[in-house]
Structure formats: C-alpha cells, structure tokens
Design a protein around this motif. Structure first.
Motif, PDB file in Angstrom:
ATOM      1  N   LYS A 152    -172.859  72.469 -19.096  1.00 35.84           N
ATOM      2  CA  LYS A 152    -173.317  71.124 -19.455  1.00 35.84           C
ATOM      3  C   LYS A 152    -174.706  71.187 -20.097  1.00 35.84           C
ATOM      4  O   LYS A 152    -174.951  70.556 -21.131  1.00 35.84           O
ATOM      5  CB  LYS A 152    -173.341  70.230 -18.218  1.00 35.84           C
ATOM      6  CG  LYS A 152    -171.963  69.872 -17.700  1.00 35.84           C
ATOM      7  CD  LYS A 152    -171.992  69.374 -16.266  1.00 35.84           C
ATOM      8  CE  LYS A 152    -172.822  68.137 -16.075  1.00 35.84           C
ATOM      9  NZ  LYS A 152    -172.741  67.652 -14.663  1.00 35.84           N
ATOM     10  N   GLU A 153    -175.605  71.955 -19.471  1.00 38.14           N
ATOM     11  CA  GLU A 153    -176.958  72.085 -20.015  1.00 38.14           C
ATOM     12  C   GLU A 153    -176.945  72.789 -21.363  1.00 38.14           C
ATOM     13  O   GLU A 153    -177.663  72.394 -22.299  1.00 38.14           O
ATOM     14  CB  GLU A 153    -177.835  72.845 -19.019  1.00 38.14           C
ATOM     15  CG  GLU A 153    -179.277  73.045 -19.463  1.00 38.14           C
ATOM     16  CD  GLU A 153    -180.041  71.746 -19.606  1.00 38.14           C
ATOM     17  OE1 GLU A 153    -181.082  71.747 -20.303  1.00 38.14           O
ATOM     18  OE2 GLU A 153    -179.616  70.722 -19.026  1.00 38.14           O
ATOM     19  N   GLU A 158    -172.353  73.462 -14.401  1.00 36.00           N
ATOM     20  CA  GLU A 158    -173.658  72.851 -14.654  1.00 36.00           C
ATOM     21  C   GLU A 158    -174.395  73.563 -15.788  1.00 36.00           C
ATOM     22  O   GLU A 158    -175.045  72.926 -16.619  1.00 36.00           O
ATOM     23  CB  GLU A 158    -174.513  72.856 -13.379  1.00 36.00           C
ATOM     24  CG  GLU A 158    -173.992  71.940 -12.278  1.00 36.00           C
ATOM     25  CD  GLU A 158    -173.867  70.495 -12.739  1.00 36.00           C
ATOM     26  OE1 GLU A 158    -174.808  69.985 -13.369  1.00 36.00           O
ATOM     27  OE2 GLU A 158    -172.809  69.886 -12.470  1.00 36.00           O
ATOM     28  N   ARG A 192    -169.030  75.930  -9.537  1.00 36.79           N
ATOM     29  CA  ARG A 192    -169.686  74.668  -9.903  1.00 36.79           C
ATOM     30  C   ARG A 192    -170.988  74.921 -10.669  1.00 36.79           C
ATOM     31  O   ARG A 192    -171.339  74.169 -11.586  1.00 36.79           O
ATOM     32  CB  ARG A 192    -169.975  73.841  -8.645  1.00 36.79           C
ATOM     33  CG  ARG A 192    -168.720  73.323  -7.957  1.00 36.79           C
ATOM     34  CD  ARG A 192    -169.071  72.410  -6.784  1.00 36.79           C
ATOM     35  NE  ARG A 192    -167.884  71.955  -6.091  1.00 36.79           N
ATOM     36  CZ  ARG A 192    -167.150  70.902  -6.442  1.00 36.79           C
ATOM     37  NH1 ARG A 192    -167.516  70.205  -7.512  1.00 36.79           N
ATOM     38  NH2 ARG A 192    -166.079  70.550  -5.758  1.00 36.79           N
ATOM     39  N   ASP A 193    -171.703  75.970 -10.289  1.00 33.29           N
ATOM     40  CA  ASP A 193    -172.949  76.293 -10.984  1.00 33.29           C
ATOM     41  C   ASP A 193    -172.679  76.622 -12.448  1.00 33.29           C
ATOM     42  O   ASP A 193    -173.474  76.272 -13.336  1.00 33.29           O
ATOM     43  CB  ASP A 193    -173.664  77.456 -10.309  1.00 33.29           C
ATOM     44  CG  ASP A 193    -174.257  77.080  -8.955  1.00 33.29           C
ATOM     45  OD1 ASP A 193    -174.390  75.870  -8.689  1.00 33.29           O
ATOM     46  OD2 ASP A 193    -174.566  77.997  -8.175  1.00 33.29           O
TER      47      ASP A 193
END
Length: 306
Positions: free
Chosen positions: A276-277, A273, A269-270
């Motif tokens: 996305k960034e 993220e 999951r990290d």
C-alpha cells in the motif's frame, strides 16, 4: 453476496454473486472472495465481466494498477483486450487464448479495448481470476506468459467439450506453468450431455456461465451466474438442462490463510501494508506508454473495471 442451501448430495454451498452495474451497460458478477467462502483451492478471486456491448468511441479502460502475491488469468469468451504491464508485455487477448501474469513481488498492468476496435464499437464477455501463490513463491520475479488457443488442450465426447485452461484434469495437462495443484477448465455441454466431476482435486467448484445444470439422478438445479462448491471427495455427474457452459475451478488448499486488500494478496499483513505504501509513493515499476494510474482507494475493494 448471498448463498443458498442445496439438498443435492455432494454440494457444500451455492454462492449467488450479485450483478454490479459499472455504467455504460458494463456489469460484473464477483463470486470470489465471498464472506461465505474466501477461496476454492488457490483461487481467491473470480469475476465474470459482461457480456457488454460498447458503442462507437467507447471501450474498456482499466488504468494501470498494481498486484502482489498472486497470478492473474484473463479468459475471454467474446471480444478482445489489450494487456500492457510493467515487465514490458504488450499482448492482445482474444477468446480461447490464455494469459498467466505472475505478480510475485510486484507488477503493474492495464487492460483496455484496442484502439482499432473503438471507432465502430465492440463487445466483451469473459472471466478474470486470481490465483494465490504458495507462501515460498509469493515474492518471485514478476512475469507474463501468453498461450494461443491452439496450444490449449481439449477433449470432446458425447456432447461435452472440455478445454483445460490451467492445471490437470481428465487425462489432460495444460501447458501453462503453475506453482501449485489446480484445475481451471471451460466445459460446454449440449442439452442432456453429462460430465463426470472427478475427485482428483481436493476442492472444486463450477461456475455456471450460461444455461442450467443438475446433478444426475437428483432434484434441484443450478442456474446461470451461480458458483456451486462441492464437498471434497464427492464424485458427481453433472447434466445439462438445455445447452450449458461451465467453468470448473479448484485445487489443493493452502495450509496458511491469505490476506487481501484491493489488488494485493499475501500471507503477511505487513507485506500488504508495505505494498500500500509503495503504491502511494509510486515505487512500483511503471507500465511503458501509460501515463495514468488508479490511486490507492480508501475503500479496499478489488479493482473496478472501467
């Protein structure tokens, strides 16, 4: 997205993907991922594009967008798409040809109707699939490989033709290099023709592109647009009720789950993220000769087509 039960021996579930009209007569059916079934083997995304007919001056325009942690396969039944990506690939994709794009640590690509086809109009019909990568391979270098139609093996007998797009099946091996056990095949049957679905891969499903099929010796059939998921180990004989065309997908499932957000797939999951960034801040490598891009959406659905 809905499912229906089936009393046919060896069938686990039947997924009925909804038709989504994206405008200008262009529609998609998304069979995977589903709330009922996330993956079949390493396949985590399965879309039918079209069939569509574009008027003169119109065409497909999927602006540059990113991927991580997966490989994509575009397989056309009709029409043509121009693929461009951030590793410098510029490749026309035509029916019967196979392209395998490995996103790995990150790639950006666009898919458009070629300029030369736009003035007079064109048609498009095909399938877009995503393959999740093994955990230890999720961050490999991005790459793109294209195979012409004559390179893709096929076998034909008794009214059935199988073209092996990727993986192994029926004594054939595709030249497309994969990173895990899988099968992806295009099967065309004349009326009454049969195909024996073997148990050589743990998970298997067939998507009915055209026509209708049944399991020989059993009542109940499967119609156009349905994804039929089979139970592991079941040996089944499929029979065409009229001319039919199927896509066979499957392979060995991964021991770990996969997260999916928009066009990003990862066991972490990290990592999602971070991707996305990185896309918000435009840290991905750009696609040469493209000055557009699809912004990160608030609604986390896989990329839309036009």
């Amino acid at each position: 997205m809905s499912i229906r039960t089936s009393e046919v021996d060896g069938v686990d579930m039947v997924i009925l993907p909804p038709v989504r009209d994206l405008g200008d007569g262009f529609s998609v059916r998304r069979a995977l991922p589903s709330v009922h079934r996330r993956m079949v083997g390493p396949f985590i995304f399965f879309d039918q594009m079209g069939p569509a007919a574009f008027r003169g001056g119109e065409g497909l325009d999927v602006r540059p967008h990113p991927h991580i942690g997966l490989a994509t396969i575009t397989y056309l039944l009709d029409g043509e798409i121009m693929h461009r990506d951030s590793v410098g690939s510029v490749q026309a994709i035509r029916p019967g040809e196979v392209n395998w794009m490995t996103a790995g640590s990150g790639i950006v690509h666009s898919e458009r109707t070629p300029d030369e086809l736009r003035p007079t109009g064109s048609s498009l019909f095909g399938l877009q699939t995503w393959i999740a990568l093994p955990t230890e391979q999720e961050e490999i270098e991005p790459s793109f490989v294209h195979h012409k139609g004559h390179e893709i093996p096929s076998v034909e007998a008794d009214g059935t033709k199988l073209t092996l797009i990727v993986g192994t099946s029926d004594g054939l091996r595709s030249p497309v290099k994969t990173l895990s056990d899988m099968v992806y095949a295009d099967i065309v049957l004349i009326d009454g023709a049969r195909y024996q679905l073997k148990a050589e891969h743990v998970e298997r499903a067939v998507y009915v592109v055209e026509g209708e099929i049944e399991v020989a010796g059993q009542t109940g059939g499967f119609a156009t647009g349905e994804l039929v998921v089979f139970k592991p180990g079941a040996e089944i004989i499929l029979k065409a009720k009229g001319a039919a065309r199927l896509m066979l997908i499957g392979g060995e499932p991964f021991p770990e789950g996969r997260n999916i957000y928009w066009n990003f797939v990862s066991s972490s999951r990290d990592r999602i993220e971070q991707a996305k960034e990185d896309w918000r801040e435009q840290r991905f490598a750009p696609v040469p000769d493209e000055d557009e891009f699809i912004p990160l959406p608030d609604d986390p659905k896989p990329v839309r087509y036009p």
